[in-house]
Design a protein around this motif. Structure first.
Motif, short mmCIF file in Angstrom:
data_model
loop_
_atom_site.label_atom_id
_atom_site.label_comp_id
_atom_site.label_asym_id
_atom_site.label_seq_id
_atom_site.Cartn_x
_atom_site.Cartn_y
_atom_site.Cartn_z
N ILE A 8 11.61 -1.45 -3.20
CA ILE A 8 11.85 -0.36 -2.26
C ILE A 8 12.11 -0.91 -0.86
N GLU A 9 11.35 -1.93 -0.46
CA GLU A 9 11.55 -2.53 0.85
C GLU A 9 12.91 -3.21 0.96
N VAL A 10 13.26 -4.00 -0.03
CA VAL A 10 14.53 -4.74 0.01
C VAL A 10 15.71 -3.79 0.12
N ASN A 11 15.65 -2.67 -0.58
CA ASN A 11 16.78 -1.74 -0.62
C ASN A 11 16.61 -0.52 0.28
N ALA A 12 15.53 -0.49 1.07
CA ALA A 12 15.26 0.63 1.98
C ALA A 12 15.38 1.97 1.25
N GLU A 13 14.87 2.04 0.04
CA GLU A 13 15.13 3.18 -0.84
C GLU A 13 14.61 4.51 -0.28
N LEU A 14 13.42 4.52 0.25
CA LEU A 14 12.88 5.79 0.72
C LEU A 14 13.56 6.26 2.00
N ALA A 15 13.86 5.33 2.90
CA ALA A 15 14.58 5.70 4.12
C ALA A 15 15.95 6.25 3.80
N ARG A 31 0.83 -1.21 0.00
CA ARG A 31 0.00 0.00 0.00
C ARG A 31 0.86 1.26 0.00
N GLU A 32 1.89 1.31 0.86
CA GLU A 32 2.69 2.53 1.01
C GLU A 32 3.73 2.69 -0.10
N TYR A 33 4.42 1.62 -0.45
CA TYR A 33 5.53 1.72 -1.41
C TYR A 33 5.09 1.46 -2.84
N GLY A 34 4.01 0.71 -3.01
CA GLY A 34 3.53 0.44 -4.36
C GLY A 34 2.27 1.19 -4.70
N GLU A 35 1.69 1.88 -3.71
CA GLU A 35 0.43 2.59 -3.89
C GLU A 35 -0.62 1.67 -4.53
N GLU A 36 -0.62 0.43 -4.03
CA GLU A 36 -1.50 -0.61 -4.55
C GLU A 36 -2.85 -0.55 -3.84
N ALA A 66 20.89 18.24 -8.53
CA ALA A 66 19.93 17.85 -9.55
C ALA A 66 19.46 16.44 -9.25
N VAL A 67 18.15 16.21 -9.36
CA VAL A 67 17.58 14.91 -8.99
C VAL A 67 16.59 14.44 -10.06
N LEU A 68 16.77 13.20 -10.50
CA LEU A 68 15.81 12.52 -11.36
C LEU A 68 15.09 11.46 -10.53
N ALA A 69 13.78 11.59 -10.40
CA ALA A 69 12.97 10.61 -9.69
C ALA A 69 12.03 9.92 -10.68
N TYR A 70 11.58 8.71 -10.33
CA TYR A 70 10.80 7.93 -11.29
C TYR A 70 9.45 7.48 -10.76
N HIS A 71 9.13 7.78 -9.53
CA HIS A 71 7.78 7.54 -9.06
C HIS A 71 7.42 8.60 -8.03
N SER A 72 6.14 8.71 -7.73
CA SER A 72 5.64 9.83 -6.94
C SER A 72 6.20 9.85 -5.53
N LEU A 73 6.49 8.69 -4.95
CA LEU A 73 7.01 8.66 -3.58
C LEU A 73 8.38 9.33 -3.51
N ARG A 95 7.94 13.25 -4.30
CA ARG A 95 7.37 14.03 -3.20
C ARG A 95 8.41 14.28 -2.11
N LEU A 96 9.23 13.28 -1.84
CA LEU A 96 10.25 13.43 -0.82
C LEU A 96 11.28 14.48 -1.24
N VAL A 97 11.73 14.40 -2.50
CA VAL A 97 12.70 15.38 -3.02
C VAL A 97 12.09 16.78 -2.99
N LYS A 98 10.85 16.90 -3.43
CA LYS A 98 10.17 18.19 -3.43
C LYS A 98 10.12 18.79 -2.03
N ARG A 99 9.80 17.97 -1.04
CA ARG A 99 9.69 18.46 0.34
C ARG A 99 11.02 19.01 0.85
N VAL A 100 12.11 18.30 0.57
CA VAL A 100 13.41 18.75 1.05
C VAL A 100 13.83 20.05 0.35
N LEU A 101 13.70 20.10 -0.97
CA LEU A 101 14.12 21.30 -1.69
C LEU A 101 13.23 22.49 -1.34
#
Length: 342
Positions: A222-229, A163-168, A249-256, A259-265
């Motif tokens: 994302i879970e296996v690699n702890a990508e968002l953390a 639900r959180e990482y896949g927005e399923e 400069a940041v290239l992101a490929y999904h909304s999660l 959004r995180l990059v946007k919040r920090v910048l």
């Protein structure tokens, strides 16, 4: 890096936009030797362009994938001591810079997500389009695999990840199906998992939105690699490592990610002074200037030539004043590394 699922020749995403955005940081840096960082080295396409077009810079490339590092070292060997590859996850940037004796940097690039190398090596298990072991580790020396996640995590935790990482939308149904299947036999490879996910999602929903397993595979990766953390720590640390005038400069490929990059910048580009004060107190001024209006996307021509660019979102900012973005975020950038099974 790239979005999931397709196969294509490796082509760096939004290459010209990345180089033109970062180049002024080298030109404004004065003497040769300005240090740049490619935080997600991959196969080295962006780094090669930066080293070629900015002949005075030194570039440090980070990657958690030893296979990617080996290929990039060979590709970029002609640049000699102007290039150094380091086996590290990008949230380890402060430690890497300290170890190399680098006090600050002029520019840094993040190209997030799974790399072309990882997608195209079928045995790595990142793609749902063909059968392979359930691995999904970006660093194959790391302990946690997708096989362990799907076969040992409780149903409630699986549903949360989906639900959180896949927005399923159907996370609970998919998690229940996984638990029921593994009770008979462990899930070992990607094809049975992809089919299981497809069958768990209502038929009407399966008719649109691409392969039904896409979101689940993203969540597991994302879970296996702890990508968002990792990203939550890495972006503030990268900004704090920049010299005044330096650029990120940041290239992101999904909304999660985006959004995180946007919040920090955005936090770095905002004043922290209370609303209504006639004069902002010292230290409350913005530390960043945004270089993009929202998230930029690749052109239609680039997407046609390189389908992996389709979901890319590009953001960039310049450091205009000293001050910690991590502090503005309440220490989120330095959150304690989440404990994982291993």
């Amino acid at each position: 890096m790239a979005a999931d699922g397709e196969t294509a020749e490796h082509v760096p995403v939004m290459l010209e936009r990345c180089v033109e955005t970062l180049a002024p940081a080298a030109e404004d840096g004065g003497a040769d030797g300005a240090v740049f960082v490619d935080a997600t080295l991959g196969l080295g396409g962006h780094s090669e362009a930066l080293l070629t077009r900015l002949p005075g810079i030194r570039l440090i490339g980070l990657d958690r994938d030893p296979q990617a590092l080996e290929r990039s070292r060979a590709r970029l060997a002609r640049f000699g001591d102007r290039f150094e590859a380091v086996h590290a996850v990008y949230d380890e940037l402060p430690d890497v810079l300290d170890r190399l004796g680098v006090a600050s940097i002029r520019g840094i690039l993040f190209d997030l997500g799974v790399s072309s190398l990882q997608l195209d090596m079928r045995e790595r298990g990142f793609a749902y389009a063909y059968d392979a072991p359930l691995d999904m580790r970006m660093d194959q020396t790391a302990p946690l695999t997708a096989r362990e996640v799907v076969n040992t995590y409780p149903e409630r935790e699986l549903a949360r990840i989906l639900r959180e990482y896949g927005e399923e939308r159907f996370a609970q149904r998919v998690a229940a199906a996984i638990v029921a299947a593994r009770a008979k036999d462990p899930l070992e490879t990607t094809a049975p998992l992809a089919e299981l996910v497809r069958e768990a999602i209502p038929a009407a929903t399966r008719r649109t939105g691409g392969h039904p397993a896409k979101r689940a595979f993203q969540a597991l990766r994302i879970e296996v690699n702890a990508e968002l953390a990792v990203l939550e720590r890495a972006i503030p640390a990268a900004v704090d490592a920049l010299e005044v005038g330096g650029r990120i400069a940041v290239l992101a490929y999904h909304s999660l990610e985006d959004r995180l990059v946007k919040r920090v910048l955005a936090a770095g580009a905002a004043s922290t002074a209370p609303v209504g004060l006639p004069v902002a107190p010292p230290g409350t001024e913005p530390v960043l200037r945004l270089l993009t209006r929202g998230a930029e996307e690749p052109s239609e021509a680039e997407v046609a030539a390189n389908p992996r660019a389709a979901s890319a979102k590009f953001r960039a900012a310049q450091r205009v004043r000293r001050g910690s973005v991590a502090t503005r975020l309440g220490g989120a950038g330095h959150a304690r590394r989440r404990m994982r099974k291993g």
